[in-house]
Design a protein around this motif. Structure first.
Motif: not given
Length: 100
Positions: A73-100
């Protein structure tokens, strides 16, 4: 409004053409991803077949990592957290590129 239903012979040609596009070696990710995924899937299947309860005889019957739920459960929580963090970061970069 509705798509035209094609004949079965046309459907077979279209499907074959789509598979050849999907499996070409230049410009498509599918062959390289299968090169990484298939050997790992075979290894995982063999290990599951040899040790179905998740423990090796080297560690005894109670020493399997798959039987300890706290580690899993610790491993899956950490893996899920990393996936969500990286996805939100990439979406923020994409949105910044679209709005610039």
């Amino acid at each position: 409004m509705f798509a035209k239903v094609s004949k079965s012979s046309e459907w077979g040609k279209k499907t074959l053409f789509e598979w050849t596009i999907l499996c070409r070696c230049s410009g498509v990710v599918f062959p390289m991803s299968m090169l990484c995924a298939v050997p790992n899937a075979v290894i995982a299947g063999v290990l599951q077949r040899v040790w179905p309860n998740g423990s090796m005889s080297l560690f005894g019957e109670d020493g399997g990592i798959l039987t300890e739920t706290i580690v899993w459960s610790g491993f899956t929580f950490l893996l899920g957290f990393l996936v969500v963090f990286r996805t939100s970061q990439s979406y923020a970069r994409w949105w910044e590129g679209c709005s610039a």
